[in-house]
Design a protein around this motif. Sequence first.
Motif, PDB file in Angstrom:
ATOM      1  N   ASP A 170      20.150  17.344  28.595  1.00 56.38           N
ATOM      2  CA  ASP A 170      21.583  17.065  28.658  1.00 56.38           C
ATOM      3  C   ASP A 170      22.338  18.401  28.664  1.00 56.38           C
ATOM      4  O   ASP A 170      21.826  19.417  28.195  1.00 56.38           O
ATOM      5  N   MET A 171      23.538  18.407  29.177  1.00 48.92           N
ATOM      6  CA  MET A 171      24.292  19.652  29.298  1.00 48.92           C
ATOM      7  C   MET A 171      24.522  20.327  27.947  1.00 48.92           C
ATOM      8  O   MET A 171      24.632  21.549  27.860  1.00 48.92           O
ATOM      9  N   PHE A 172      24.594  19.529  26.863  1.00 46.33           N
ATOM     10  CA  PHE A 172      24.905  20.084  25.552  1.00 46.33           C
ATOM     11  C   PHE A 172      23.705  20.120  24.604  1.00 46.33           C
ATOM     12  O   PHE A 172      23.766  20.801  23.584  1.00 46.33           O
ATOM     13  N   VAL A 173      22.670  19.360  24.896  1.00 40.96           N
ATOM     14  CA  VAL A 173      21.593  19.197  23.908  1.00 40.96           C
ATOM     15  C   VAL A 173      20.278  18.877  24.622  1.00 40.96           C
ATOM     16  O   VAL A 173      20.273  18.421  25.770  1.00 40.96           O
ATOM     17  N   GLU A 174      19.184  19.080  23.914  1.00 42.27           N
ATOM     18  CA  GLU A 174      17.856  18.841  24.472  1.00 42.27           C
ATOM     19  C   GLU A 174      17.658  17.388  24.910  1.00 42.27           C
ATOM     20  O   GLU A 174      17.153  17.103  25.985  1.00 42.27           O
ATOM     21  N   GLN A 175      18.052  16.443  24.041  1.00 46.29           N
ATOM     22  CA  GLN A 175      17.867  15.025  24.343  1.00 46.29           C
ATOM     23  C   GLN A 175      19.073  14.228  23.852  1.00 46.29           C
ATOM     24  O   GLN A 175      19.703  14.592  22.851  1.00 46.29           O
ATOM     25  N   ASP A 225      34.405  22.261   5.682  1.00 52.27           N
ATOM     26  CA  ASP A 225      34.372  21.226   4.638  1.00 52.27           C
ATOM     27  C   ASP A 225      35.777  20.915   4.116  1.00 52.27           C
ATOM     28  O   ASP A 225      36.028  20.946   2.906  1.00 52.27           O
ATOM     29  N   THR A 226      36.686  20.601   5.026  1.00 58.96           N
ATOM     30  CA  THR A 226      38.086  20.396   4.633  1.00 58.96           C
ATOM     31  C   THR A 226      38.634  19.034   5.057  1.00 58.96           C
ATOM     32  O   THR A 226      39.827  18.786   4.927  1.00 58.96           O
ATOM     33  N   ALA A 227      37.781  18.147   5.558  1.00 59.78           N
ATOM     34  CA  ALA A 227      38.242  16.811   5.942  1.00 59.78           C
ATOM     35  C   ALA A 227      38.614  16.016   4.693  1.00 59.78           C
ATOM     36  O   ALA A 227      37.979  16.145   3.643  1.00 59.78           O
ATOM     37  N   THR A 228      39.658  15.195   4.803  1.00 58.68           N
ATOM     38  CA  THR A 228      40.063  14.356   3.667  1.00 58.68           C
ATOM     39  C   THR A 228      40.300  12.914   4.114  1.00 58.68           C
ATOM     40  O   THR A 228      39.468  12.036   3.884  1.00 58.68           O
ATOM     41  N   SER A 229      41.424  12.669   4.785  1.00 57.04           N
ATOM     42  CA  SER A 229      41.807  11.283   5.082  1.00 57.04           C
ATOM     43  C   SER A 229      42.247  11.056   6.522  1.00 57.04           C
ATOM     44  O   SER A 229      42.257   9.918   6.987  1.00 57.04           O
ATOM     45  N   HIS A 230      42.622  12.102   7.227  1.00 63.38           N
ATOM     46  CA  HIS A 230      43.105  11.936   8.599  1.00 63.38           C
ATOM     47  C   HIS A 230      41.919  11.730   9.539  1.00 63.38           C
ATOM     48  O   HIS A 230      40.869  12.352   9.374  1.00 63.38           O
ATOM     49  N   PHE A 231      42.100  10.877  10.529  1.00 58.83           N
ATOM     50  CA  PHE A 231      41.016  10.598  11.468  1.00 58.83           C
ATOM     51  C   PHE A 231      41.562  10.548  12.887  1.00 58.83           C
ATOM     52  O   PHE A 231      42.766  10.490  13.109  1.00 58.83           O
ATOM     53  N   TYR A 232      40.639  10.599  13.843  1.00 54.94           N
ATOM     54  CA  TYR A 232      41.045  10.470  15.238  1.00 54.94           C
ATOM     55  C   TYR A 232      40.058   9.583  15.987  1.00 54.94           C
ATOM     56  O   TYR A 232      38.901   9.432  15.585  1.00 54.94           O
ATOM     57  N   ILE A 233      40.571   8.989  17.058  1.00 54.78           N
ATOM     58  CA  ILE A 233      39.751   8.191  17.971  1.00 54.78           C
ATOM     59  C   ILE A 233      39.831   8.848  19.336  1.00 54.78           C
ATOM     60  O   ILE A 233      40.932   9.153  19.811  1.00 54.78           O
ATOM     61  N   THR A 234      38.697   9.081  19.958  1.00 47.61           N
ATOM     62  CA  THR A 234      38.725   9.697  21.286  1.00 47.61           C
ATOM     63  C   THR A 234      39.209   8.673  22.307  1.00 47.61           C
ATOM     64  O   THR A 234      38.712   7.559  22.368  1.00 47.61           O
ATOM     65  N   ILE A 235      40.182   9.078  23.115  1.00 40.47           N
ATOM     66  CA  ILE A 235      40.800   8.134  24.061  1.00 40.47           C
ATOM     67  C   ILE A 235      40.657   8.584  25.514  1.00 40.47           C
ATOM     68  O   ILE A 235      41.195   7.938  26.410  1.00 40.47           O
ATOM     69  N   GLY A 236      39.946   9.681  25.744  1.00 41.55           N
ATOM     70  CA  GLY A 236      39.804  10.148  27.118  1.00 41.55           C
ATOM     71  C   GLY A 236      38.375  10.501  27.433  1.00 41.55           C
ATOM     72  O   GLY A 236      37.440   9.796  27.049  1.00 41.55           O
ATOM     73  N   GLN A 237      38.206  11.609  28.104  1.00 39.37           N
ATOM     74  CA  GLN A 237      36.871  12.051  28.458  1.00 39.37           C
ATOM     75  C   GLN A 237      36.090  12.425  27.204  1.00 39.37           C
ATOM     76  O   GLN A 237      36.664  12.643  26.139  1.00 39.37           O
ATOM     77  N   ALA A 238      34.771  12.502  27.357  1.00 39.23           N
ATOM     78  CA  ALA A 238      33.934  12.842  26.217  1.00 39.23           C
ATOM     79  C   ALA A 238      34.193  14.290  25.792  1.00 39.23           C
ATOM     80  O   ALA A 238      34.062  15.206  26.589  1.00 39.23           O
ATOM     81  N   THR A 239      34.578  14.466  24.534  1.00 39.81           N
ATOM     82  CA  THR A 239      34.862  15.804  24.008  1.00 39.81           C
ATOM     83  C   THR A 239      33.607  16.360  23.341  1.00 39.81           C
ATOM     84  O   THR A 239      33.598  16.676  22.148  1.00 39.81           O
ATOM     85  N   ARG A 240      32.562  16.517  24.123  1.00 33.64           N
ATOM     86  CA  ARG A 240      31.255  16.877  23.589  1.00 33.64           C
ATOM     87  C   ARG A 240      31.217  18.270  22.971  1.00 33.64           C
ATOM     88  O   ARG A 240      30.328  18.567  22.166  1.00 33.64           O
ATOM     89  N   TYR A 241      32.148  19.126  23.315  1.00 34.69           N
ATOM     90  CA  TYR A 241      32.176  20.461  22.716  1.00 34.69           C
ATOM     91  C   TYR A 241      32.499  20.406  21.216  1.00 34.69           C
ATOM     92  O   TYR A 241      32.357  21.399  20.502  1.00 34.69           O
TER      93      TYR A 241
END
Length: 281
Positions: free
Chosen positions: A120-125, A161-177
């Motif tokens: 795969d472009m980003f990873v072995e498998q 290590d600073t995540a707390t409560s905010h989240f996101y949902i991907t709504i477009g192309q795959a943000t594999r980076y």
Amino acid sequence: MKIIKTILVATTLLALTFVGQASEWRALDPENTVLLTLPHGKVVIELAPQFSPNHVKQFIKLTREGHYNGASFYRVIDGFVAQGGPKDGSPLDKATKKLVLEGEFSVDENFTFTQVQTNDMFVEQTGFKEGFALGYNSKEQKAWMLHCPGVIAMARQTGADTATSHFYITIGQATRYLDRLMTVFGRVVYGMEHVQAIRRTEVVEGDTPVDPKYYTRMLSVQVMSDVAPSERINIEVSRTDTETYRNKIADRRTRDNAFFFKKPPPVLDICQTPVKSRRVK
């Protein structure tokens, strides 16, 4: 007697057929499923405690305490993500425990998944495990969830290590980076059209900014097991560990169809390999 035997055989075969069909689907655990109600529709999210246990635990805790009810999607960029959560600087935002990044997890030599692609472009498998898209590196013996469209992940500050409560949902192309840099902890399995309809907050430079009062709000966010049975949305998803699913992947890779009079390369982007859902009573 012969007629009765024939009926019994036919009935048995029919029953076996139904069993075979049922085995191709997996019912979601209501304790690890979330119902997000938006002004324009309902969304069902399957959580992945098997891969991101601490983030799922905190998300469920905050959900059950009602902290997301009425919160806005304040950073919504077309083709990228819809991000929301409690207002920055709020007492909740300051008091919530910071989470250690769960961007990857260690596996042993017995690790298995339904492979989709090598090199795969980003990873072995790449492959699927329990319906979730994963990347896998055999030398590192590590795997991680992928940023395919529709996944839910925890936002963070610059520190890992600073995540707390905010989240996101991907709504477009795959943000594999963003793979391994963020913690993906679930995916949308129903109502993605409603996620896509969330009001964009980014505007073209020079245009009038969107007033926050027009941001899309979360009317409610509930763990499905806490929802009254009559109001639940029960979803089953395709099992990805069956021979049937492996054959579907093989067919999708070869594109053995008359429509493809020019054959594309025999590669398969895992983010373009959907895992089907269906609503059941």
